[in-house]
Scaffold this active site. Structure first.
Site, PDB file in Angstrom:
ATOM      1  N   ASP A 343       0.828  -1.200   0.000  1.00 51.87           N
ATOM      2  CA  ASP A 343       0.000   0.000   0.000  1.00 51.87           C
ATOM      3  C   ASP A 343       0.864   1.252   0.000  1.00 51.87           C
ATOM      4  OD1 ASP A 343       0.950  -0.410   2.608  1.00 51.87           O
ATOM      5  OD2 ASP A 343      -0.648   0.836   3.438  1.00 51.87           O
ATOM      6  N   GLU A 344       0.266   2.348  -0.350  1.00 53.69           N
ATOM      7  CA  GLU A 344       0.870   3.680  -0.270  1.00 53.69           C
ATOM      8  C   GLU A 344       2.255   3.737  -0.894  1.00 53.69           C
ATOM      9  OE1 GLU A 344      -1.441   5.499   3.582  1.00 53.69           O
ATOM     10  OE2 GLU A 344       0.368   4.315   3.964  1.00 53.69           O
ATOM     11  N   ALA A 345       2.433   3.037  -1.988  1.00 51.80           N
ATOM     12  CA  ALA A 345       3.722   3.063  -2.695  1.00 51.80           C
ATOM     13  C   ALA A 345       3.743   4.261  -3.646  1.00 51.80           C
ATOM     14  CB  ALA A 345       3.932   1.756  -3.451  1.00 51.80           C
TER      15      ALA A 345
END
Length: 544
Positions: A343-345
């Site tokens: 996530d949140e890459a």
């Protein structure tokens, strides 16, 4: 976003912040839940339908069973049944003062037996009458879950570690119980703040009481790497040397991790380790310069921003690193799953993200594990059998929800952890002294009052594997903090995972929840006295 930016200044956080939190939460934990005597024995035994999670079927009736000095815990000849029997005896002996021998002889008493029946892997039948209590299950996990029900059918004082007067009555009748979902999880973030083996064990015991069966450990993030990897030792010794606010951090040796896994298994929880990648990787990037595209290691990070770090997708050393970590972690983990984050890459271009997941998922499979990723994994191509953990909000865009639902229709299983329902680190209200509020305030009713089977538009109910309650620890530093945020919301998420949809009723649940308070007090669990629940002895409460 999973965590909105809340960057505290190091000195402010450690000095002023610690003073304020200790003062505020100390008042909350002690003042919000004052000690008092359990319910009077004159009120009779706990009704069979007053437990959490709500059982699938309850048939009350008949005389209660009374545990006495002569009670035995009877088991069949299997080692697994004896293990559950010894666990039950360890729970009951301190408060009753009775010997409660565990034996495969005799009649009456408390009987634990493995037998055929419509119980599945985790279900059980509990029958209570004048002559004794019998818990029957097809598998040891079912017996263990039945024992948790038996605990809640006894007075709350049974949880104390000193002798109490009793009497120890179990209401008469029969419970037949099987879980709605096979995945009933709780995630503990040990990366933002490090938690000792003892603190993790304490949380495991609290999860087990409510029939949670998965412990998801978030072992790596920007602020700390928490598991020893022999082939990359600086991950732990350097990358694990700090935490949010600049504290000393820490990490688990392989022996430590094995002990957590062993202890969780003794409570019938499966440990699911997470190594978050390709983002949330600053601790790894700081430990090994070669993992960075420019070959320069960034400094260790103690703030709470997200989305700024990324493994270098184009370098082959990245995949050597991933394979080594996966190989060593898989060897330590007897469970089926390995969580790869995802996530949140934000610092990883989408095409690189897809390439990375295409390379990494087969590595996980090579070492015998099934991939789990946060729901952003559905933006790539989830491997066959992979699970996606959805943490979106009610306000998440329709396009993102449809991306996840489409993956579910294509065979990807879903674990539901909507942040504005299931994230235990969200503040209860504006005055809560701990936690964050980027997903809004999450009071007890909001956390409980949703249906996993119908939550995500377009996702077939058959794709829902269950629910999980994540507990992120940007602002949480010790067991008292964890408990204040988890209780009273954790039991509600556990009920959503276990109980039939037909039993879901807030008005009834809030009464059952209120009756848990004396049990938490007996166990030394500090909790938030939500004004939405009429707690025993006094109505309403605040956080201090």
């Amino acid at each position: 976003m999973r965590e909105r930016s809340v960057r505290p200044h190091r000195r402010t956080f450690r000095l002023l912040g610690s003073l304020l939190l200790v003062t505020a939460v100390g008042a909350s934990l002690t003042g919000a839940a004052p000690a008092r005597e359990p319910s009077s024995p004159a009120s009779g035994p706990v009704p069979l339908d007053r437990v959490i999670p709500a059982p699938a079927s309850v048939q009350p009736g008949g005389s209660p069973y009374r545990i006495t000095r002569g009670t035995q815990i009877r088991v069949d000849g299997s080692r697994e049944t004896r293990t559950v029997g010894e666990y039950l005896a360890d729970v009951l002996r301190p408060s009753t003062g009775y010997r409660l021998p565990v034996t495969d002889h005799g009649r009456g008493g408390i009987r634990l037996r493995l037998g055929k029946g419509p119980f599945g892997e985790e279900g059980y039948r509990l029958h209570s009458g004048r002559s004794g209590v019998t818990i029957t299950a097809a598998r040891p996990a079912g017996l263990f879950h039945g024992v948790q029900t038996l605990r809640q059918l006894l007075p709350a004082a049974v949880e104390k570690d000193t002798v109490q007067p009793g009497p120890w009555l179990v209401a008469g009748g029969t419970i037949e119980d099987t879980p709605r979902y096979g995945w009933r999880g709780a995630m503990l973030d040990v990366s933002r703040h490090f938690f000792s083996v003892g603190e993790v064990k304490r949380y495991i015991d609290q999860l087990a009481l409510y029939k949670v069966n998965k412990l998801h450990l978030h072992l790596s993030d920007d602020q700390g790497w928490r598991i020893a990897i022999d082939s990359w030792p600086r991950l732990a010794t350097y990358g694990g040397s700090t935490e949010v606010g600049g504290g000393p951090g820490g990490y688990y040796t392989k022996a430590d991790y094995k002990e957590i896994v062993r202890y969780a298994a003794s409570r019938h929880l499966e440990v699911v380790p997470e190594i978050d990648m390709p983002g949330h990787t600053n601790a790894a990037l700081a430990s090994y310069a070669g993992l960075n595209c420019d070959g320069v290691a960034p400094p260790l990070y103690t703030g709470t921003e997200v989305g700024f770090s990324s493994l270098c997708v184009g370098k082959e050393i990245t995949y050597d690193f991933v394979e080594d970590v996966v190989r060593e972690l898989a060897a330590l983990t007897p469970g089926r799953y390995l969580h790869i984050g995802g996530d949140e890459a934000h610092s990883t271009p989408h095409e690189d993200y897809v390439k990375f997941m295409d390379r990494v998922q087969p590595i996980v499979a090579e070492y015998g594990k099934t991939v789990i990723g946060w729901h952003q994994l559905t933006g790539a191509t989830p491997a066959k059998g992979a699970l996606a953990q959805y943490w979106g909000l009610d306000g998440t865009s329709a396009a993102e929800k449809e991306q996840v639902a489409a993956a579910a229709r294509n065979g990807t299983g879903l674990i539901l952890s909507p942040a504005d329902r299931a994230y235990l680190d969200m503040k209860y209200d504006k005055d809560t002294p701990l936690g964050l509020s980027w997903a809004g305030y999450v009071e007890v009713q909001r956390s409980y009052d949703w249906d996993p089977g119908a939550y995500l538009p377009g996702a077939p109910a058959s794709a829902i594997r269950g629910v999980e309650a994540p507990l992120w620890t940007e602002t949480l530093e010790n067991s008292g903090h964890l408990e204040f945020m988890a209780f009273p919301r954790l039991p509600g998420i556990a009920e959503l995972g276990w109980s039939p949809a037909a039993t879901h009723d807030w008005a009834d649940y809030r009464q059952r929840l209120a009756s848990q308070a004396p049990r938490w007090e007996a166990l030394g669990i500090g909790y938030y006295r939500s004004p939405q629940v009429l707690w025993p002895a006094e109505g309403g409460a605040d956080a201090g």
